[in-house]
Write a protein that holds these residues in place. Sequence first.
Motif, PDB file in Angstrom:
ATOM      1  N   VAL A   8      86.231  87.398  19.697  1.00 42.86           N
ATOM      2  CA  VAL A   8      85.467  86.298  20.310  1.00 42.86           C
ATOM      3  C   VAL A   8      86.332  85.516  21.294  1.00 42.86           C
ATOM      4  O   VAL A   8      85.879  85.157  22.381  1.00 42.86           O
ATOM      5  N   SER A   9      87.596  85.283  20.935  1.00 39.53           N
ATOM      6  CA  SER A   9      88.457  84.483  21.818  1.00 39.53           C
ATOM      7  C   SER A   9      88.869  85.247  23.072  1.00 39.53           C
ATOM      8  O   SER A   9      89.134  84.642  24.101  1.00 39.53           O
ATOM      9  N   LYS A  10      88.962  86.563  22.982  1.00 41.26           N
ATOM     10  CA  LYS A  10      89.304  87.438  24.099  1.00 41.26           C
ATOM     11  C   LYS A  10      90.727  87.249  24.629  1.00 41.26           C
ATOM     12  O   LYS A  10      91.121  87.883  25.591  1.00 41.26           O
ATOM     13  N   VAL A  61      91.594  91.226  19.818  1.00 40.36           N
ATOM     14  CA  VAL A  61      91.705  91.041  21.266  1.00 40.36           C
ATOM     15  C   VAL A  61      91.865  92.393  21.962  1.00 40.36           C
ATOM     16  O   VAL A  61      91.203  92.678  22.957  1.00 40.36           O
ATOM     17  N   ASN A  62      92.735  93.239  21.415  1.00 47.44           N
ATOM     18  CA  ASN A  62      93.005  94.520  22.085  1.00 47.44           C
ATOM     19  C   ASN A  62      91.852  95.504  21.978  1.00 47.44           C
ATOM     20  O   ASN A  62      91.628  96.280  22.902  1.00 47.44           O
ATOM     21  N   LEU A  63      91.132  95.494  20.871  1.00 49.90           N
ATOM     22  CA  LEU A  63      90.057  96.463  20.696  1.00 49.90           C
ATOM     23  C   LEU A  63      88.742  96.036  21.334  1.00 49.90           C
ATOM     24  O   LEU A  63      88.008  96.863  21.859  1.00 49.90           O
ATOM     25  N   ALA A 113      91.185  91.416  28.434  1.00 47.06           N
ATOM     26  CA  ALA A 113      90.888  91.703  29.839  1.00 47.06           C
ATOM     27  C   ALA A 113      91.424  93.086  30.176  1.00 47.06           C
ATOM     28  O   ALA A 113      92.534  93.438  29.829  1.00 47.06           O
ATOM     29  N   ARG A 114      90.629  93.857  30.838  1.00 47.21           N
ATOM     30  CA  ARG A 114      91.005  95.216  31.221  1.00 47.21           C
ATOM     31  C   ARG A 114      91.228  95.257  32.748  1.00 47.21           C
ATOM     32  O   ARG A 114      90.490  94.664  33.522  1.00 47.21           O
ATOM     33  N   GLU A 115      92.236  95.980  33.130  1.00 50.42           N
ATOM     34  CA  GLU A 115      92.507  96.182  34.559  1.00 50.42           C
ATOM     35  C   GLU A 115      91.600  97.290  35.073  1.00 50.42           C
ATOM     36  O   GLU A 115      91.550  98.382  34.505  1.00 50.42           O
ATOM     37  N   GLN A 116      90.872  97.021  36.115  1.00 51.23           N
ATOM     38  CA  GLN A 116      90.017  98.021  36.745  1.00 51.23           C
ATOM     39  C   GLN A 116      90.756  98.618  37.926  1.00 51.23           C
ATOM     40  O   GLN A 116      91.203  97.900  38.808  1.00 51.23           O
TER      41      GLN A 116
END
Length: 124
Positions: free
Chosen positions: A62-64, A114-116, A120-123
């Motif tokens: 939830v916190s991301k 957070v990781n799963l 934030a993912r780099e595009q």
Amino acid sequence: MLQIGKGITYGVVVIALSVLFISIIVAALLALTPVKELDMTKWLNGSMFAVVLTGAIVGGAVSKKKGLLVGAFIGLIMTALSFLLTTQGAIWTSSLIQTSLTLFISIVGGIAGVNLFGGAREQS
């Protein structure tokens, strides 16, 4: 900062609801079967760690962000509640081990959440 607080809140709520559900199941087992309370202690300790891990994963998702911080706060809250509700005056080595494991598991859960699910993912 608001997102971190939201993650901690969600994690603690998931833990509280899970503990309520498990308590109902254990109470029914104790009332309806010949199982003794002492036989349930290992199962209850294991389920407590699983519930804390699940709550920390939800909190991290939830916190991301800041999974370590979210997990640590969830672990500290659960440890404080555990001491307030169960301590009978003395602190034993087993309670210190359980506290350490709870903190470690909640930190791992927060980071995993957070990781799963939320990071934030780099595009590219």
